[in-house]
Design an enzyme around this catalytic site. Structure first.
Site, PDB file in Angstrom:
ATOM      1  N   SER A   1       0.839  -1.182   0.000  1.00 24.37           N
ATOM      2  CA  SER A   1       0.000   0.000   0.000  1.00 24.37           C
ATOM      3  C   SER A   1       0.879   1.238   0.000  1.00 24.37           C
ATOM      4  CB  SER A   1      -0.874   0.006   1.257  1.00 24.37           C
ATOM      5  OG  SER A   1      -1.284   1.321   1.557  1.00 24.37           O
ATOM      6  N   LYS A   2       0.567   2.170  -0.874  1.00 23.41           N
ATOM      7  CA  LYS A   2       1.488   3.310  -0.945  1.00 23.41           C
ATOM      8  C   LYS A   2       1.344   4.236   0.249  1.00 23.41           C
ATOM      9  CE  LYS A   2      -0.958   6.578  -3.895  1.00 23.41           C
ATOM     10  NZ  LYS A   2      -1.944   5.876  -4.735  1.00 23.41           N
ATOM     11  N   ARG A   3       0.326   3.988   1.038  1.00 20.30           N
ATOM     12  CA  ARG A   3       0.172   4.815   2.242  1.00 20.30           C
ATOM     13  C   ARG A   3       1.059   4.348   3.383  1.00 20.30           C
ATOM     14  NH1 ARG A   3      -4.942   4.144   0.436  1.00 20.30           N
ATOM     15  NH2 ARG A   3      -5.826   5.971  -0.586  1.00 20.30           N
ATOM     16  N   LYS A   4       1.641   3.188   3.252  1.00 21.49           N
ATOM     17  CA  LYS A   4       2.407   2.637   4.364  1.00 21.49           C
ATOM     18  C   LYS A   4       3.913   2.809   4.205  1.00 21.49           C
ATOM     19  CE  LYS A   4       0.968  -1.300   6.156  1.00 21.49           C
ATOM     20  NZ  LYS A   4       0.548  -2.724   6.076  1.00 21.49           N
TER      21      LYS A   4
END
Length: 578
Positions: A305-308
RNA sequence: GUCCCCAUCGUCCAGAGGCCUAGGAUCUAGCCCUUUCAAGGCUAAGACACGGGUUCGAAUCCCGUUGGGGACGCCA
């Protein structure tokens, strides 16, 4: 009328399906996935050559401003499948939520595709016969589909409030059963609708899912799959304000664009029944489905996930990848805090100087393989060899060191001129080279790149050798190395004597310099280590680098002498002060 | 919680009942070479999750257990 129960798969899909079903019936004791795969892929191939049905695949990014690494893998497989079968690859922009700056959010994605060489036959900028390729421009089509679903009894107007639905959902949770809407506020006749509206209610449109039977289909990656209709929810397809939701739009548009193979990540597997329901309700011929495993996080099993980013930065391999890139960015005076400076985003690799073909090759092998040893694939070879039947079912975790290993191989097979050309922009952005470098500048780049050899893994690594592009009095010293090699007792005197030797070396090339060095240490009766490091620090400012004699040759006599003088002068100044 | 999916070295893959003493890559370690190094060369270590079946024979087929993951939106 209610939707038909679909035991035994969609009858209207490709011949492949019917044939596969027959085989299944005949082999109900040995229905192995492998058998299915072989048959299905055979039929798929047949479709393209025989019936003249062109394979059409699509990748449908939402315009977020970033091209995610996992998304690219999915796009790559779609692209390869289309190219393999001589079909079309379509880019469709899923922007059902209106974007404020569509242009701004879309351009980086298109740039990423172009950089990687993944060309699209239809889509933004190239357009095509089914334009527009933006979902937000297709509301009329979506609404018309909803009307037909309603008219066919496959959907209904629902007047429940969000709170009422929520209450039912919570009750299901309490009873530990899957939430299924009671249809208490369903209106199927104008009279019912009028009654609810009289209460001040507004309606959304829900799918009227079957309450018995199974939805069975053959996934090109996973084999036969079945879902119980009764466990499916009456999903909302249209909001009260008339806007349509993703699954409706997606099924309708796939049909509109004549998509034959929907190849997407597994997280959509469980969404497939509702899309099949929509498609069938609308009388569409179903596409074939292939659900790819997702790309997992480094060293883990969860979906990338690119948010992580912050979490992944804890992982040593991932951090190394990021730091390597950060050094290159900083040397170009570029910020490393920006959202696109993220190894989960394709733009990162471009900014740091990876070869696009290396990224592609690495991604290809994340979930697919040809056999037990072939690893290097040119684009043409990928297209020739790619089959969905050899796609893995399990998730593959993103492994930065392996990506770098591919990058090294690709960089090494590039001719010197190409490697030098790739390095030039980095030097220019750093300011080490002017906007329009002279032929002499370019020669210098070529020499340094050649001498650096395999040390140059990504094009941006050229910034490790800036001292070769700086004035003789304007490169920094590694203080630790300076102390150890030049401030050491006797080191400066030796360096001075070696300098004298350098004045008359002829020719001033690596081989001759090496001989001269050998004679020098023999005369001085010292180990080579006593002088060579001092020379390296004096001339490059660093403790490490590529072959010293190549370095001296590249710099030339004048620069070498000037640099040694500068180092000695620096030391002299220090001793005077003391 | 409900449904679905997945399971071979740390990681990515090979494996279609006997070609398996399980192969390749990457990573790691050691040795060699060397003026240094995130360079090169060589070698080594490292896996069939567990338990039951089926079979003459199982990494491979079946069942279960365990573990991991995904999906359950008026998001896409």
């Amino acid at each position: 009328m209610t939707a038909p129960s679909m035991r035994g798969a969609a009858p209207d899909c490709a011949a492949a399906r019917a044939a596969a079903a027959t085989v299944n019936a005949a082999n109900n004791d040995t229905r192995t996935g492998a058998l299915w795969h072989r048959l299905l892929s055979f039929m798929t191939r047949d479709d393209t050559t025989g019936a003249g049905v062109s394979v059409r695949t699509r990748f449908a990014p939402s315009p977020t401003g970033y091209l995610h690494i996992g998304g690219v893998r999915t796009a790559l497989f779609n692209w390869l499948f289309a190219r393999r079968h001589g079909g079309q690859f379509i880019l469709r922009i899923d922007d059902t939520d209106r974007q404020r700056n569509l242009e701004e959010a879309l351009q980086p994605i298109l740039d990423g595709f172009r950089w990687l060489g993944l060309d699209w036959d239809e889509g933004p900028e190239v357009e095509g016969p089914h334009a527009p390729y933006f979902q937000s421009a297709c509301h009329a089509r979506h609404r018309e589909a909803v009307e037909r679903l309603l008219a066919g009894g496959h959907a209904y107007r629902d007047y429940a409030t969000a709170g009422e639905i929520q209450a039912e959902r919570e009750a299901s949770q309490r009873d530990k059963v899957r939430f299924i809407y009671s249809r208490r506020w369903m209106a199927e006749t104008p009279a019912q609708a009028a009654a609810f509206e009289a209460e001040g209610r507004t309606a959304v449109v829900r799918l009227k899912m079957p309450r018995d039977g199974v939805c069975a289909f053959d996934d090109l990656v996973r084999g036969p799959v079945e879902f119980e209709w009764a466990l499916e929810q009456d999903h909302v397809v249209q909001r009260a304000d008339g806007t349509c939701l993703y699954h409706l739009a997606s099924a309708v548009d796939d049909h509109h664009f004549r998509i034959t193979h929907v190849i997407r990540a597994v997280e959509h597997l469980s969404n497939t029944p509702r899309q099949i329901f929509i498609a069938r309700g609308l009388g569409y011929e179903l596409p074939a489905y292939a659900h790819l495993p997702y790309v997992a996080e480094p060293g883990g099993a969860e979906k990338l996930s690119k948010r992580k980013l912050d979490t992944y930065l804890q992982h040593p391999d991932f951090r190394k990848l990021h730091e390597h890139g950060a050094r290159i960015m900083e040397a170009q005076g570029k910020p490393v805090g920006s959202a696109s400076f993220n190894p989960l985003v394709v733009a990162f690799y471009r900014a740091v100087g990876y070869r696009p073909e290396a990224l592609l090759n690495y991604l290809l092998l994340l979930g697919w393989s040809l056999d037990d040893r072939t690893e290097m694939f040119t684009t043409a070879e990928m297209i020739e060899r790619f089959t969905l039947e050899r796609v893995n079912k399990s998730a593959a975790s993103f492994d930065p060191p392996k990506l770098l290993a591919f990058e090294e191989r690709y960089m090494q097979r590039l001719p010197l001129a190409a490697r030098a050309a790739a390095a030039v922009p980095f030097l220019r952005r750093n300011g080490a080279l002017p906007e329009s470098p002279s032929p002499a500048d370019l020669d210098r780049v070529s020499l340094v790149v050649g001498a650096a050899g395999e040390r140059l893994k990504v094009a941006g690594d050229i910034l490790n050798y800036l001292e070769f592009f700086r004035p003789d009095d304007a490169f920094p010293y590694d203080e630790k190395a300076f102390t150890k090699r030049i401030r050491a007792a006797g080191a400066a005197d030796r360096l001075g004597r070696f300098r004298t030797v350098l004045e008359t070396v002829d020719p001033f090339d690596a081989a001759t310099l090496h001989d001269v060095m050998q004679r020098f240490i023999a005369a001085e009766e010292i180990a080579i280590g006593r002088i060579i490091h001092a020379v390296r620090v004096a001339v490059t400012g660093k403790a490490v680098g590529f072959g010293l004699f190549e370095g001296l040759e590249i710099l030339g006599r004048e620069a070498c002498l000037a640099r040694i003088d500068r180092a000695l002068a620096r030391l002299g100044a220090e001793t005077e002060c003391a």
